[in-house]
Design a protein around this motif. Structure first.
Motif, PDB file in Angstrom:
ATOM      1  N   PRO A  40       0.855  -1.191   0.000  1.00 14.11           N
ATOM      2  CA  PRO A  40       0.000   0.000   0.000  1.00 14.11           C
ATOM      3  C   PRO A  40       0.892   1.242   0.000  1.00 14.11           C
ATOM      4  CG  PRO A  40      -0.764  -1.580   1.644  1.00 14.11           C
ATOM      5  CD  PRO A  40       0.562  -2.080   1.126  1.00 14.11           C
ATOM      6  N   ALA A  41       0.601   2.181  -0.900  1.00 18.04           N
ATOM      7  CA  ALA A  41       1.482   3.344  -1.038  1.00 18.04           C
ATOM      8  C   ALA A  41       0.770   4.476  -1.752  1.00 18.04           C
ATOM      9  CB  ALA A  41       2.738   2.961  -1.824  1.00 18.04           C
ATOM     10  N   GLY A  42       1.299   5.670  -1.548  1.00 18.87           N
ATOM     11  CA  GLY A  42       0.783   6.832  -2.256  1.00 18.87           C
ATOM     12  C   GLY A  42       1.621   8.046  -1.946  1.00 18.87           C
ATOM     13  N   GLU A  43       1.301   9.144  -2.609  1.00 14.29           N
ATOM     14  CA  GLU A  43       2.079  10.367  -2.446  1.00 14.29           C
ATOM     15  C   GLU A  43       1.857  11.001  -1.076  1.00 14.29           C
ATOM     16  OE1 GLU A  43       1.212  13.097  -5.616  1.00 14.29           O
ATOM     17  OE2 GLU A  43       2.361  11.923  -7.072  1.00 14.29           O
ATOM     18  N   ALA A  44       2.964  11.443  -0.486  1.00 13.21           N
ATOM     19  CA  ALA A  44       2.877  12.211   0.758  1.00 13.21           C
ATOM     20  C   ALA A  44       2.267  13.569   0.434  1.00 13.21           C
ATOM     21  CB  ALA A  44       4.252  12.376   1.379  1.00 13.21           C
ATOM     22  N   GLU A  45       1.385  14.037   1.304  1.00 16.49           N
ATOM     23  CA  GLU A  45       0.753  15.345   1.122  1.00 16.49           C
ATOM     24  C   GLU A  45       1.608  16.414   1.790  1.00 16.49           C
ATOM     25  OE1 GLU A  45      -3.213  14.758   2.631  1.00 16.49           O
ATOM     26  OE2 GLU A  45      -3.798  13.590   0.871  1.00 16.49           O
ATOM     27  N   PRO A  46       1.469  17.694   1.375  1.00 12.37           N
ATOM     28  CA  PRO A  46       2.265  18.772   1.984  1.00 12.37           C
ATOM     29  C   PRO A  46       2.109  18.777   3.507  1.00 12.37           C
ATOM     30  CG  PRO A  46       1.085  19.585   0.067  1.00 12.37           C
ATOM     31  CD  PRO A  46       0.590  18.182   0.320  1.00 12.37           C
ATOM     32  N   GLY A  47       3.222  18.855   4.217  1.00  9.95           N
ATOM     33  CA  GLY A  47       3.212  18.907   5.671  1.00  9.95           C
ATOM     34  C   GLY A  47       3.092  17.554   6.352  1.00  9.95           C
ATOM     35  N   GLU A  48       2.989  16.503   5.569  1.00  3.85           N
ATOM     36  CA  GLU A  48       2.811  15.152   6.109  1.00  3.85           C
ATOM     37  C   GLU A  48       4.162  14.429   6.114  1.00  3.85           C
ATOM     38  OE1 GLU A  48      -0.770  12.088   5.229  1.00  3.85           O
ATOM     39  OE2 GLU A  48       0.490  12.516   3.506  1.00  3.85           O
ATOM     40  N   THR A  49       4.465  13.720   7.198  1.00  8.83           N
ATOM     41  CA  THR A  49       5.706  12.935   7.213  1.00  8.83           C
ATOM     42  C   THR A  49       5.510  11.696   6.347  1.00  8.83           C
ATOM     43  OG1 THR A  49       5.109  11.517   9.093  1.00  8.83           O
ATOM     44  CG2 THR A  49       6.179  13.645   9.618  1.00  8.83           C
ATOM     45  N   ARG A  50       6.606  11.068   5.981  1.00 11.52           N
ATOM     46  CA  ARG A  50       6.520   9.845   5.177  1.00 11.52           C
ATOM     47  C   ARG A  50       5.778   8.750   5.946  1.00 11.52           C
ATOM     48  NH1 ARG A  50      10.624  12.904   3.357  1.00 11.52           N
ATOM     49  NH2 ARG A  50      11.475  12.543   1.275  1.00 11.52           N
ATOM     50  N   GLU A  51       6.016   8.677   7.255  1.00 10.88           N
ATOM     51  CA  GLU A  51       5.334   7.677   8.076  1.00 10.88           C
ATOM     52  C   GLU A  51       3.831   7.947   8.123  1.00 10.88           C
ATOM     53  OE1 GLU A  51       9.516   8.087   9.920  1.00 10.88           O
ATOM     54  OE2 GLU A  51       8.067   9.397   8.949  1.00 10.88           O
ATOM     55  N   GLU A  52       3.446   9.214   8.291  1.00  8.07           N
ATOM     56  CA  GLU A  52       2.019   9.574   8.315  1.00  8.07           C
ATOM     57  C   GLU A  52       1.353   9.236   6.982  1.00  8.07           C
ATOM     58  OE1 GLU A  52       2.319  13.363  11.431  1.00  8.07           O
ATOM     59  OE2 GLU A  52       2.419  13.714   9.274  1.00  8.07           O
ATOM     60  N   ALA A  53       2.065   9.487   5.886  1.00  2.56           N
ATOM     61  CA  ALA A  53       1.512   9.192   4.563  1.00  2.56           C
ATOM     62  C   ALA A  53       1.295   7.692   4.385  1.00  2.56           C
ATOM     63  CB  ALA A  53       2.433   9.727   3.473  1.00  2.56           C
ATOM     64  N   ALA A  54       2.249   6.883   4.849  1.00  5.02           N
ATOM     65  CA  ALA A  54       2.116   5.427   4.731  1.00  5.02           C
ATOM     66  C   ALA A  54       0.892   4.933   5.510  1.00  5.02           C
ATOM     67  CB  ALA A  54       3.388   4.736   5.229  1.00  5.02           C
ATOM     68  N   VAL A  55       0.691   5.471   6.706  1.00  3.86           N
ATOM     69  CA  VAL A  55      -0.458   5.090   7.540  1.00  3.86           C
ATOM     70  C   VAL A  55      -1.761   5.516   6.858  1.00  3.86           C
ATOM     71  CG1 VAL A  55      -1.638   5.631   9.723  1.00  3.86           C
ATOM     72  CG2 VAL A  55       0.817   5.050   9.721  1.00  3.86           C
ATOM     73  N   ARG A  56      -1.816   6.752   6.367  1.00  4.44           N
ATOM     74  CA  ARG A  56      -3.031   7.275   5.718  1.00  4.44           C
ATOM     75  C   ARG A  56      -3.360   6.481   4.452  1.00  4.44           C
ATOM     76  NH1 ARG A  56      -3.296  10.093   1.548  1.00  4.44           N
ATOM     77  NH2 ARG A  56      -1.179  10.929   1.703  1.00  4.44           N
ATOM     78  N   GLU A  57      -2.362   6.243   3.623  1.00  6.19           N
ATOM     79  CA  GLU A  57      -2.602   5.507   2.374  1.00  6.19           C
ATOM     80  C   GLU A  57      -3.107   4.092   2.647  1.00  6.19           C
ATOM     81  OE1 GLU A  57      -2.629   6.238  -0.856  1.00  6.19           O
ATOM     82  OE2 GLU A  57      -2.086   8.334  -0.607  1.00  6.19           O
ATOM     83  N   THR A  58      -2.566   3.443   3.669  1.00  7.15           N
ATOM     84  CA  THR A  58      -3.029   2.092   4.007  1.00  7.15           C
ATOM     85  C   THR A  58      -4.508   2.128   4.381  1.00  7.15           C
ATOM     86  OG1 THR A  58      -0.820   1.461   4.743  1.00  7.15           O
ATOM     87  CG2 THR A  58      -2.648   0.088   5.513  1.00  7.15           C
ATOM     88  N   SER A  59      -4.890   3.101   5.170  1.00  3.33           N
ATOM     89  CA  SER A  59      -6.288   3.239   5.582  1.00  3.33           C
ATOM     90  C   SER A  59      -7.182   3.524   4.379  1.00  3.33           C
ATOM     91  CB  SER A  59      -6.413   4.364   6.614  1.00  3.33           C
ATOM     92  OG  SER A  59      -7.769   4.599   6.907  1.00  3.33           O
ATOM     93  N   GLU A  60      -6.757   4.469   3.513  1.00  6.52           N
ATOM     94  CA  GLU A  60      -7.577   4.844   2.358  1.00  6.52           C
ATOM     95  C   GLU A  60      -7.724   3.689   1.369  1.00  6.52           C
ATOM     96  OE1 GLU A  60      -5.811   8.349   0.652  1.00  6.52           O
ATOM     97  OE2 GLU A  60      -6.398   9.606   2.345  1.00  6.52           O
ATOM     98  N   GLU A  61      -6.647   2.942   1.153  1.00  9.58           N
ATOM     99  CA  GLU A  61      -6.672   1.886   0.143  1.00  9.58           C
ATOM    100  C   GLU A  61      -7.284   0.581   0.640  1.00  9.58           C
ATOM    101  OE1 GLU A  61      -2.748   1.385  -1.531  1.00  9.58           O
ATOM    102  OE2 GLU A  61      -2.802   3.344  -2.488  1.00  9.58           O
ATOM    103  N   THR A  62      -7.057   0.257   1.925  1.00 15.92           N
ATOM    104  CA  THR A  62      -7.444  -1.074   2.412  1.00 15.92           C
ATOM    105  C   THR A  62      -8.388  -1.063   3.614  1.00 15.92           C
ATOM    106  OG1 THR A  62      -5.646  -1.348   4.017  1.00 15.92           O
ATOM    107  CG2 THR A  62      -5.145  -1.898   1.711  1.00 15.92           C
ATOM    108  N   GLY A  63      -8.714   0.111   4.151  1.00 17.50           N
ATOM    109  CA  GLY A  63      -9.582   0.179   5.308  1.00 17.50           C
ATOM    110  C   GLY A  63      -8.930  -0.270   6.602  1.00 17.50           C
ATOM    111  N   LEU A  64      -7.661  -0.642   6.529  1.00 18.39           N
ATOM    112  CA  LEU A  64      -6.955  -1.168   7.695  1.00 18.39           C
ATOM    113  C   LEU A  64      -6.346  -0.017   8.501  1.00 18.39           C
ATOM    114  CD1 LEU A  64      -6.376  -4.070   8.671  1.00 18.39           C
ATOM    115  CD2 LEU A  64      -4.182  -3.931   7.500  1.00 18.39           C
ATOM    116  N   GLU A  65      -6.516  -0.073   9.808  1.00 22.05           N
ATOM    117  CA  GLU A  65      -5.884   0.920  10.688  1.00 22.05           C
ATOM    118  C   GLU A  65      -4.517   0.379  11.086  1.00 22.05           C
ATOM    119  OE1 GLU A  65      -8.522   1.811  13.977  1.00 22.05           O
ATOM    120  OE2 GLU A  65     -10.232   1.625  12.620  1.00 22.05           O
ATOM    121  N   VAL A  66      -3.476   1.178  10.825  1.00 23.81           N
ATOM    122  CA  VAL A  66      -2.119   0.768  11.173  1.00 23.81           C
ATOM    123  C   VAL A  66      -1.402   1.903  11.883  1.00 23.81           C
ATOM    124  CG1 VAL A  66      -1.959  -0.846   9.225  1.00 23.81           C
ATOM    125  CG2 VAL A  66      -1.097   1.484   8.949  1.00 23.81           C
TER     126      VAL A  66
END
Length: 138
Positions: A40-66
């Motif tokens: 699961p992956a996607g572009e980091a948004e402005p002001g977002e850390t790489r870790e925050e982006a990975a967590v958000r993309e996982t939730s958006e793509e798979t519904g999984l909370e990580v």
């Protein structure tokens, strides 16, 4: 592509989600070159850390909370030329499903020994090393 060009575009943040002795992989509806199965992956948004982006993309793509555990590494991806970051994540809630039906065709929980069937060209070394320690060897 130079690193400078890659840095002008947002970093692609990937989540390496290990749960119940498997790693989560997703198959995009539109593959990027040879890439069809990936994390699961996607572009980091402005002001977002790489870790925050990975967590958000996982939730958006798979519904999984990580939750992010640690950043495993970064590189210019040899197939896409994009700056990639890889974050180890643990499941904190939910059940994985194809939440983003526009982007994803399917998802799978993959055992260590099955990864080459999904990613025949091999994984980024720090990711492979992490999975070698996080997943059981069959």
């Amino acid at each position: 592509m130079t690193r400078q060009n890659a840095e002008e575009r947002p970093c692609i943040a990937a989540a390496i989600v290990v749960h119940e002795e498997r790693v989560l992989m997703v198959r995009r509806r539109i593959s990027e070159g040879q890439l069809s199965w990936q994390f699961p992956a996607g572009e980091a948004e402005p002001g977002e850390t790489r870790e925050e982006a990975a967590v958000r993309e996982t939730s958006e793509e798979t519904g999984l909370e990580v939750a992010a555990v640690r950043l495993l590494g970064e590189r210019i991806h040899p197939k896409t030329g994009r700056l990639m970051s890889y974050t180890a994540c643990e499941v904190t809630g939910g059940t994985a499903y194809v939440a983003d039906t526009e982007e994803l065709a399917e998802l799978a929980w993959v055992a260590l020994g099955e990864i080459p069937q999904y990613v025949p060209y091999g994984l980024y070394e720090p990711v492979q090393e992490y999975l070698d320690t996080a997943l059981p060897h069959e």
